[in-house]
Write an enzyme that holds these catalytic residues in place. Structure first.
Site, mmCIF file in Angstrom:
data_model
loop_
_atom_site.group_PDB
_atom_site.id
_atom_site.type_symbol
_atom_site.label_atom_id
_atom_site.label_comp_id
_atom_site.label_asym_id
_atom_site.label_seq_id
_atom_site.Cartn_x
_atom_site.Cartn_y
_atom_site.Cartn_z
ATOM 1 N N HIS A 31 -0.765 -2.820 10.968
ATOM 2 C CA HIS A 31 -0.115 -4.054 11.416
ATOM 3 C C HIS A 31 -0.314 -5.224 10.453
ATOM 4 O O HIS A 31 -0.708 -6.320 10.853
ATOM 5 C CB HIS A 31 -0.602 -4.439 12.818
ATOM 6 N N GLU A 75 11.217 -5.248 19.733
ATOM 7 C CA GLU A 75 11.926 -6.501 19.963
ATOM 8 C C GLU A 75 12.766 -6.946 18.774
ATOM 9 O O GLU A 75 12.418 -6.678 17.623
ATOM 10 C CB GLU A 75 10.911 -7.628 20.249
ATOM 11 N N TYR A 102 -0.622 1.953 24.750
ATOM 12 C CA TYR A 102 -0.699 3.393 24.543
ATOM 13 C C TYR A 102 -1.672 3.966 25.558
ATOM 14 O O TYR A 102 -2.756 3.437 25.783
ATOM 15 C CB TYR A 102 -1.160 3.697 23.112
#
Length: 340
Positions: A134, A214, A235
């Site tokens: 990330h 998104e 998750y």
């Protein structure tokens, strides 16, 4: 070797394979032709000339090529014709672990060789943290060229996305030289696409958790909710409150559940596909598709989803209006899409 174009079933595209790259991550066209810079996650920068020749570009920074980290984005300066500046993002080591960085240098072509001269780091994601996911670190210049926007992922740490003292989980606006870096928005998870439309609206595609991917309209000062709200779940299935009116968070304009894993974003303005001018194109990783979203001002609705049978890492528009894709992996392909 460049293959001849062929029609891909179920799509309106003729697809031409222009070659293979090792874990390609991003591409950017040089002005005025079909020369393109391509990053490979392991740390190599390539220049693919219009005739298909591929050159190694030296002068690239050292990267941490682990997990999702490595060499990432490449964009050219809005004033490239006069300054030759090329911007890169990458994962770099530092105190506490690793983090995204952004730098720039001048592209110099010297016969059959290419290099970045005077490469300088202009922004470092703070704090550096453990882990290798990330990073975000997609880049986009404002239409007037006065600001550079950087997506800064939350590094799988979640709560820093809501911390105004951390760069994690933010979209950053800075001057082209890296000065005056400001948190433009917060509450992001892993934004892996960013682009301006013709009206100057800023859009970002973002990977959600389990579901809840998104497409967001980016508005200065807004909080996009992660990890407090999401239209997906953790998750393993643990619940996250959905976006809801009045919750104080900015809801996505479009979202996907199950996940598509949006890895890149382009807003089309070319002539080869006039029916899609102004629409958003998203490369889907787990979705193995190219996705079109119809943009109408600040509204968005889902359009087409064309299966490619491969993870789409990057999507860009060539100067001639064709659409170019990079597929993910050790034998990633560079594909050129034209009308079928």
């Amino acid at each position: 070797m460049t293959a001849s174009p062929s029609t891909l079933d179920g799509t309106p595209f003729a697809v031409q394979n222009l070659g293979s790259f090792d874990e390609p991550w991003a591409l950017a066209f040089l002005p005025g032709g079909s020369d393109a810079l391509i990053t490979e996650r392991g740390g190599a920068l390539k220049l693919r000339r219009g005739d298909g020749t591929v050159l190694d570009v030296s002068g690239v920074p050292d990267v941490v090529a682990q997990g999702q980290g490595g060499l990432g984005e490449v964009v050219v300066s809005p004033t490239f014709a006069t300054d030759g500046q090329v911007y890169l993002s990458w994962a770099a080591a530092g105190d506490g672990g690793s983090g995204a960085e952004v730098g720039r240098g001048r592209l110099v072509l010297d016969g059959a060789s290419a290099r970045l001269d005077g490469f300088t780091v202009i922004w470092r994601q703070q704090p550096k943290v453990s882990g290798s996911g990330h990073y975000g670190h997609r880049l986009a210049f404002s239409p007037d060229g006065s600001h550079l926007f950087v997506t800064s992922g939350e590094r799988q740490k979640m709560q820093p996305a809501q911390d105004p003292g951390s760069d994690l989980g933010k979209i950053i606006r800075m001057n082209p030289d890296g000065t005056d870096a400001q948190h433009w928005t917060l509450g992001h998870r892993n934004p892996l696409g960013i682009a301006f439309d013709a009206a100057g609206n800023l859009w970002s595609s973002e990977m959600g958790p389990q579901g809840g991917d998104e497409l967001n309209l980016i508005v200065e000062g807004r909080n996009y909710g992660w990890p407090e709200v999401s239209n997906g779940s953790h998750y393993g299935g643990a619940d996250i409150p959905d976006h809801a009116a009045g919750d104080g968070f900015e809801a996505p304009k479009v979202w996907w559940n199950p996940s598509i894993s949006p890895g890149s974003l382009m807003i089309y303005s070319g002539a080869q596909f006039p029916q899609w001018q102004g629409d958003a194109f998203i490369g889907a990783l787990s979705g193995e598709a190219l996705i079109r979203v119809d943009l109408d001002g600040t509204a968005a609705t889902k359009g087409d989803q064309w299966g490619f049978g491969a993870r789409i890492r990057a999507v860009d528009q060539a100067p001639d209006g064709s659409i170019w894709l990079l597929t993910d992996g050790s034998d990633g392909r560079l594909l050129r899409l034209t009308p079928a």
